[in-house]
Scaffold this motif. Structure first.
Motif, PDB file in Angstrom:
ATOM      1  N   LYS A 330      -1.959  -0.256  -3.455  1.00 27.28           N
ATOM      2  CA  LYS A 330      -0.570   0.223  -3.482  1.00 27.28           C
ATOM      3  C   LYS A 330      -0.266   1.052  -4.728  1.00 27.28           C
ATOM      4  O   LYS A 330       0.658   1.864  -4.724  1.00 27.28           O
ATOM      5  N   GLU A 369      -2.004  -5.672   7.993  1.00 26.87           N
ATOM      6  CA  GLU A 369      -1.224  -5.724   9.236  1.00 26.87           C
ATOM      7  C   GLU A 369       0.181  -6.243   8.980  1.00 26.87           C
ATOM      8  O   GLU A 369       1.156  -5.750   9.565  1.00 26.87           O
ATOM      9  N   GLU A 370       0.298  -7.231   8.091  1.00 22.74           N
ATOM     10  CA  GLU A 370       1.619  -7.768   7.757  1.00 22.74           C
ATOM     11  C   GLU A 370       2.485  -6.728   7.059  1.00 22.74           C
ATOM     12  O   GLU A 370       3.722  -6.817   7.096  1.00 22.74           O
ATOM     13  N   ASN A 371       1.840  -5.746   6.430  1.00 18.29           N
ATOM     14  CA  ASN A 371       2.568  -4.701   5.711  1.00 18.29           C
ATOM     15  C   ASN A 371       2.560  -3.368   6.465  1.00 18.29           C
ATOM     16  O   ASN A 371       2.772  -2.308   5.858  1.00 18.29           O
ATOM     17  N   LYS A 372       2.322  -3.443   7.789  1.00 19.53           N
ATOM     18  CA  LYS A 372       2.394  -2.274   8.671  1.00 19.53           C
ATOM     19  C   LYS A 372       1.428  -1.162   8.261  1.00 19.53           C
ATOM     20  O   LYS A 372       1.728   0.027   8.358  1.00 19.53           O
ATOM     21  N   MET A 373       0.233  -1.560   7.787  1.00 18.53           N
ATOM     22  CA  MET A 373      -0.801  -0.592   7.439  1.00 18.53           C
ATOM     23  C   MET A 373      -1.978  -0.765   8.392  1.00 18.53           C
ATOM     24  O   MET A 373      -2.155  -1.827   9.000  1.00 18.53           O
ATOM     25  N   ASN A 374      -2.785   0.276   8.518  1.00 19.09           N
ATOM     26  CA  ASN A 374      -3.885   0.278   9.476  1.00 19.09           C
ATOM     27  C   ASN A 374      -5.059  -0.551   8.960  1.00 19.09           C
ATOM     28  O   ASN A 374      -5.761  -0.142   8.031  1.00 19.09           O
ATOM     29  N   SER A 375      -5.289  -1.701   9.563  1.00 24.70           N
ATOM     30  CA  SER A 375      -6.367  -2.584   9.111  1.00 24.70           C
ATOM     31  C   SER A 375      -7.744  -2.046   9.490  1.00 24.70           C
ATOM     32  O   SER A 375      -8.755  -2.465   8.922  1.00 24.70           O
TER      33      SER A 375
END
Length: 417
Positions: A330, A369-375
């Motif tokens: 981040k 995934e919990e932070n809306k990012m592409n795992s």
């Protein structure tokens, strides 16, 4: 599962040499003590002894100086020739000038005396002690090799800063008279060993940090230090073993704890589920060096490395490793996040725990995934020789024909500027 295994040379060198006496120096091959036997419990001793071959006159030496071990070898080779504990002890001995003598590395550990670790990140650097260790490496470990005859590539010390850089240069140029010294970033060297310039290096060993680099440049503002040090895991294993009736207290015995940790521990993919398994399902027998009998180990096998994911187990108030990687990402520019996630490189001895790459992959993807990012961007690269990855990269760099064209790294340049 996108955990990529890279081929490399495993194993390491040894065959400790010892210098005895205060007058004429006698160098002979030494029978391994308990501490060194513990180190070789999972290494190839035959290969180790073969590495004592003569160093070529024009060879470039490569040092990777960590808080626990110094790795030293020759440019262009696939593994270090020597791995020496970065410690020494002082022994009262009337036969020596001043009434005392110093022992280094494994010999110091086998003395069962108070050990001094010059690069312990919890204390100020002991520069005199570090010099004595490096001098001993030239005189004893490398068979009285002349420092003035060989260029050196050396990785940054733990907690490196401008003052430390000046100290190292003074030590190597003024005290040891080396003709050439290039100091390199260990994380970049780990990337170099993988043939990459962009990636996220997760160092868990002599150094405990997460280092992002893009196009060969470290993003300094995003470097994330992992609180504690690798000895914390060994000390935690000591406590776990004590609760099982295995008592280890001396410096020599702590090397046995480290050997146990490295040979029996693994990371559980699901810690709670692993705790519910029957003892016979998780039991492993291991013959501790110096002990004729085998010992049995159970839940402590996965409880110890779980501290990397739950640091509170070792009394450290911080996030676990997957969350720290996420926080590091981040801090990096948006355009670099995907390539960094694509190249997560594990380096250091404590990344060797079986199951660690898979658990890290699983937990990091969950956080993304919990932070809306592409795992799906996550790719963890697991090099077979990751225990010495920084050294391997430095050895590759040191083998370049253009290396010694860098005038600013020469002793002449240092003396005149």
């Amino acid at each position: 599962m996108p955990v990529t295994t890279e081929q490399g040379s495993a194993g390491i060198s040894g065959g400790e040499l010892q210098m005895k006496g205060t007058g004429k120096k006698t160098i002979k091959k030494k029978k391994m003590g308990v501490a060194q036997s513990a180190f070789f419990a999972h290494e190839n001793e035959e290969k180790a002894n073969a590495m004592l071959s003569k160093i070529a006159d024009d060879a470039v030496l490569v040092f990777d100086c960590g808080s626990s071990f110094i790795k030293v070898g020759v440019a262009g080779e696939e593994q270090p020739r020597k791995v020496i504990p970065t410690c020494y002890c002082v022994i009262e001995d009337e036969e020596y000038e001043g009434g005392e003598r110093k022992e280094f590395g494994y010999k110091a550990i086998d003395e069962n005396a108070k050990l001094i670790w010059p690069l312990d990140p919890r204390n100020d650097t002991d520069w005199d002690g570090l010099f004595d260790i490096i001098q001993n490496i030239y005189q004893v470990e490398l068979n009285e090799l002349d420092p003035s005859a060989h260029a050196v590539v050396m990785t940054d010390l733990p907690n490196m800063n401008e003052v430390a850089t000046d100290k190292i240069k003074s030590m190597m140029f003024n005290d040891l008279n080396v003709p050439f010294l290039k100091i390199v970033n260990p994380a970049l060297m780990a990337l170099y060993a993988e043939g990459k310039e962009t990636g996220l290096v997760v160092e868990i060993g002599n150094r405990m940090q997460i280092v992002p680099a893009v196009d060969g440049f470290v993003i300094d503002s995003a470097i994330t230090k992992i609180k504690g040090n690798v000895s914390g895991l060994t000390e935690y294993m000591q406590r776990l073993l004590r609760s099982c009736g295995y008592i280890y207290t001396t410096s020599q015995q702590m090397e046995l704890v480290r050997a146990i940790k490295e040979n029996v521990c693994y990371v559980a993919l699901d810690y709670d589920a692993e705790m519910k398994r029957k003892p016979r399902e998780i039991m492993k027998e291991y013959k501790v060096p110096g002990n004729d009998n085998t010992s049995k180990f159970f839940q402590e096998r996965f409880q110890c490395p779980e501290a990397l994911f739950k640091p509170e187990k070792v009394g450290i108030d911080t996030e676990g490793l997957p969350q720290m990687i996420f926080e590091c990402i981040k801090k990096c520019p948006l355009t670099s996040r995907r390539p960094l996630l694509n190249h997560i490189i594990l380096a250091g001895g404590s990344t060797l725990f079986p199951g660690l790459p898979e658990r890290l992959d699983q937990d990091l993807k969950k956080i993304l995934e919990e932070n809306k990012m592409n795992s799906r961007d996550v790719k963890i690269i697991v090099h077979q020789n990751r225990k010495y990855l920084a050294w391997v990269g430095a050895a590759l760099l040191a083998g370049m024909s253009t290396l010694q064209d860098e005038e600013q790294c020469t002793k002449d340049y240092y003396d005149n500027n």
